[in-house]
Design an enzyme around this catalytic site. Sequence first.
Site, short mmCIF file in Angstrom:
data_model
loop_
_atom_site.label_atom_id
_atom_site.label_comp_id
_atom_site.label_asym_id
_atom_site.label_seq_id
_atom_site.Cartn_x
_atom_site.Cartn_y
_atom_site.Cartn_z
N ARG A 174 0.84 -1.19 0.00
CA ARG A 174 0.00 0.00 0.00
C ARG A 174 0.87 1.24 0.00
O ARG A 174 2.05 1.18 0.35
CB ARG A 174 -0.91 -0.01 1.23
CG ARG A 174 -2.07 -0.97 1.07
CD ARG A 174 -2.88 -1.08 2.34
NE ARG A 174 -2.09 -1.66 3.42
CZ ARG A 174 -1.91 -1.09 4.61
NH1 ARG A 174 -2.45 0.06 4.86
NH2 ARG A 174 -1.21 -1.68 5.54
N ARG A 178 0.71 9.16 4.65
CA ARG A 178 -0.57 9.72 5.16
C ARG A 178 -0.67 11.17 4.74
O ARG A 178 0.30 11.92 4.90
CB ARG A 178 -0.60 9.64 6.67
CG ARG A 178 -0.62 8.21 7.14
CD ARG A 178 -1.04 8.15 8.60
NE ARG A 178 -0.89 6.78 9.05
CZ ARG A 178 -0.36 6.43 10.19
NH1 ARG A 178 0.05 7.35 11.04
NH2 ARG A 178 -0.26 5.17 10.51
N ARG A 250 16.30 -13.17 9.04
CA ARG A 250 17.19 -12.10 9.48
C ARG A 250 17.33 -12.21 10.99
O ARG A 250 16.36 -12.53 11.70
CB ARG A 250 16.63 -10.71 9.12
CG ARG A 250 16.48 -10.46 7.65
CD ARG A 250 17.78 -10.49 6.91
NE ARG A 250 18.62 -9.33 7.18
CZ ARG A 250 19.86 -9.22 6.74
NH1 ARG A 250 20.42 -10.18 6.02
NH2 ARG A 250 20.57 -8.13 7.02
N ARG A 280 18.33 1.21 13.67
CA ARG A 280 17.60 2.10 14.57
C ARG A 280 18.24 2.10 15.97
O ARG A 280 19.02 1.20 16.30
CB ARG A 280 16.12 1.74 14.66
CG ARG A 280 15.84 0.33 15.11
CD ARG A 280 14.32 0.07 15.13
NE ARG A 280 14.04 -1.27 15.60
CZ ARG A 280 12.84 -1.74 15.87
NH1 ARG A 280 11.78 -0.97 15.69
NH2 ARG A 280 12.65 -2.96 16.30
N GLU A 301 20.56 -1.19 16.92
CA GLU A 301 20.08 -2.46 16.36
C GLU A 301 20.71 -2.70 14.99
O GLU A 301 20.57 -1.87 14.09
CB GLU A 301 18.55 -2.36 16.25
CG GLU A 301 17.85 -3.65 16.10
CD GLU A 301 16.32 -3.45 16.24
OE1 GLU A 301 15.86 -2.78 17.19
OE2 GLU A 301 15.61 -3.96 15.37
N TYR A 349 5.91 -13.38 9.52
CA TYR A 349 6.08 -12.28 10.46
C TYR A 349 4.72 -11.97 11.08
O TYR A 349 3.76 -11.65 10.38
CB TYR A 349 6.66 -11.00 9.83
CG TYR A 349 6.76 -9.98 10.95
CD1 TYR A 349 7.81 -10.04 11.84
CD2 TYR A 349 5.72 -9.10 11.21
CE1 TYR A 349 7.87 -9.21 12.95
CE2 TYR A 349 5.75 -8.27 12.32
CZ TYR A 349 6.84 -8.33 13.19
OH TYR A 349 6.87 -7.53 14.30
N ASP A 351 2.73 -9.92 14.41
CA ASP A 351 2.77 -9.11 15.61
C ASP A 351 2.13 -9.88 16.77
O ASP A 351 1.42 -10.86 16.55
CB ASP A 351 2.02 -7.78 15.38
CG ASP A 351 2.96 -6.70 14.85
OD1 ASP A 351 4.19 -6.87 14.95
OD2 ASP A 351 2.46 -5.68 14.34
C1 LIG Z 1 12.73 -6.98 16.90
C2 LIG Z 1 11.27 -7.31 16.98
C3 LIG Z 1 10.38 -6.33 17.34
C4 LIG Z 1 9.02 -6.62 17.42
N1 LIG Z 1 8.17 -5.63 17.77
C5 LIG Z 1 6.86 -5.89 17.89
C6 LIG Z 1 5.96 -4.86 18.26
O1 LIG Z 1 6.35 -3.70 18.47
N2 LIG Z 1 4.64 -5.17 18.38
C7 LIG Z 1 4.19 -6.44 18.14
O2 LIG Z 1 2.98 -6.66 18.27
N3 LIG Z 1 5.02 -7.44 17.78
C8 LIG Z 1 6.34 -7.19 17.66
N4 LIG Z 1 7.20 -8.20 17.32
C9 LIG Z 1 6.66 -9.55 17.07
C10 LIG Z 1 6.60 -10.42 18.35
O3 LIG Z 1 7.89 -10.61 18.85
C11 LIG Z 1 5.94 -11.76 17.97
O4 LIG Z 1 4.63 -11.52 17.54
C12 LIG Z 1 5.86 -12.76 19.12
O5 LIG Z 1 7.09 -12.91 19.77
C13 LIG Z 1 5.44 -14.10 18.56
O6 LIG Z 1 5.21 -15.01 19.61
P1 LIG Z 1 5.54 -16.56 19.39
O7 LIG Z 1 5.09 -17.24 20.60
O8 LIG Z 1 5.02 -17.01 18.08
O9 LIG Z 1 7.13 -16.64 19.21
P2 LIG Z 1 8.33 -16.31 20.16
O10 LIG Z 1 8.08 -15.12 21.00
O11 LIG Z 1 9.55 -16.30 19.31
O12 LIG Z 1 8.40 -17.56 21.15
C14 LIG Z 1 8.82 -18.83 20.73
C15 LIG Z 1 9.56 -19.46 21.88
O13 LIG Z 1 9.78 -20.85 21.55
C16 LIG Z 1 10.99 -21.23 22.12
N5 LIG Z 1 11.40 -22.47 21.43
C17 LIG Z 1 11.67 -22.64 20.12
N6 LIG Z 1 11.96 -23.93 19.87
C18 LIG Z 1 11.85 -24.59 21.06
C19 LIG Z 1 11.99 -25.95 21.44
N7 LIG Z 1 12.30 -26.92 20.56
N8 LIG Z 1 11.82 -26.28 22.74
C20 LIG Z 1 11.51 -25.32 23.66
N9 LIG Z 1 11.36 -24.02 23.34
C21 LIG Z 1 11.51 -23.67 22.06
C22 LIG Z 1 11.90 -20.05 21.91
O14 LIG Z 1 12.95 -20.07 22.85
C23 LIG Z 1 10.93 -18.89 22.13
O15 LIG Z 1 11.02 -18.41 23.46
C24 LIG Z 1 8.55 -7.94 17.16
C25 LIG Z 1 9.45 -8.92 16.78
C26 LIG Z 1 10.79 -8.62 16.68
C27 LIG Z 1 11.74 -9.70 16.24
#
Ligand SMILES: Cc1cc2nc3c(=O)[nH]c(=O)nc-3n(C[C@H](O)[C@H](O)[C@H](O)COP(=O)(O)OP(=O)(O)OC[C@H]3O[C@@H](n4cnc5c(N)ncnc54)[C@H](O)[C@@H]3O)c2cc1C
Length: 382
Positions: A174, A178, A250, A280, A301, A349, A351
């Site tokens: 998009r 704004r 990444r 950033r 970062e 990806y 949130d």
């Molecule tokens: C730099 C960055 C900034 C972000 N900023 C925002 C934001 O501002 N707002 C927002 O809404 N979202 C943001 N996000 C996204 C957010 O981090 C994710 O939406 C969220 O973490 C996803 O949750 P999850 O449970 O899928 O994964 P994760 O949080 O990655 O959790 C997965 C967990 O599984 C564990 N794991 C993996 N394999 C195994 C295994 N075999 N055995 C045991 N444990 C295991 C890992 O250690 C990890 O702790 C950001 C992401 C990044 C990378």
Amino acid sequence: MKKKIAIAGAGFAGAVLARELAESGQYDLHVFDERKHVAGNCHTKRDEETGVMVHEYGPHIFHTSREDVWEYINRFGKFGQYVNRVKAVTARGVFSLPINLLTINQFYGKKLTPPQARDFVGSLGDRQITEPKSFEDQALKFLGREFYENFFYGYTKKQWGVEPTELPASILQRLPVRFNYDDNYYASKYQGIPLDGYTAIVEKILDHPAIHVSVGTRFSPSMRGDYDHVFYSGPMDGFFDFKLGRLQYRSLVFEKFTETGDYQGNPVINYCEESVPYTRISEHKHFTPWETHEQTVCFKEYSKLAEPGDTPYYPLRLSDDKALLQKYMDLAENEDGLTFIGRLGTYRYLDMHMVIGESLDLAKTCLQTSPSEWPTFSQKPM
Ligand SMILES: Cc1cc2nc3c(=O)[nH]c(=O)nc-3n(C[C@H](O)[C@H](O)[C@H](O)COP(=O)(O)OP(=O)(O)OC[C@H]3O[C@@H](n4cnc5c(N)ncnc54)[C@H](O)[C@@H]3O)c2cc1C
């Protein structure tokens, strides 16, 4: 007899699903995380030196327009009011992001109204590009060369590690502009930062008699036999021991530094120039404007390709990755008693609010069906 369920990963995906299944009274849940804490990449912790609540894996701002998700998260913690306003340092000065009327007027030294700005930006676009094939084409078509080169080229190249001509046009679907003075980074109905951090919220979500949590413990596929079903929120290729190859991610490197007072006057500032090696700087005390701290802690970062051993952050999803992803999806579909969930499990990806929403939806499906009918993915990865 309650069925035994294992959940690999104590991030939002695993924690919310565990809680919902636990509350049904039908399951015993064992949640594993290989890290020494819960909350996955959303983990927060008070910095010992400054007392500031630090987002250990990069800044996290909660935002959503889904009523049920906002209600759900508020059950487990209080949120402080927060609106994300990002600034961009470019070769021509510091501007407001996302590009808005203030950015347009200041960047071009004009005093345009919204309709005038719409016409003006329309006139900047490259009309010779009818079918944009890449991110660069798309940006040039929408915004023209000056905006593209100052705001997008260097930042995108640093963030993704490839020339923007190699990235799909879909990344910039998009018009990222704004035509008013709204500089709120998110367009969601609700936005905030938890007063006690995200880890306290996830700990409360997991605090249920039917949930047993083991941190510092990796769940390995060889443990599957002990459970009736496994939900896996780790990387899908890792589950299969990378036997078909590695999906590209990444990764990020954070360089921490502390100062006295206010370092940059804003929580997040992007650095758009290619010559600045980081993407950033985030200054975490500004995420909690209701707290007072004399000292400040900041993180530069840097983005890099994830190599074996690095933390995978952003899925690259280039065309080779998608071909490999399809092969892993085919393998996954042939497995019984296994569901991939969350950001890494589905190589997308997402949130926080999206992951929470998907786990709430998946739990509903699971509670209406028997485990043998549970899906292979919380959402199809492609
Ligand atoms: C730099 C960055 C900034 C972000 N900023 C925002 C934001 O501002 N707002 C927002 O809404 N979202 C943001 N996000 C996204 C957010 O981090 C994710 O939406 C969220 O973490 C996803 O949750 P999850 O449970 O899928 O994964 P994760 O949080 O990655 O959790 C997965 C967990 O599984 C564990 N794991 C993996 N394999 C195994 C295994 N075999 N055995 C045991 N444990 C295991 C890992 O250690 C990890 O702790 C950001 C992401 C990044 C990378």
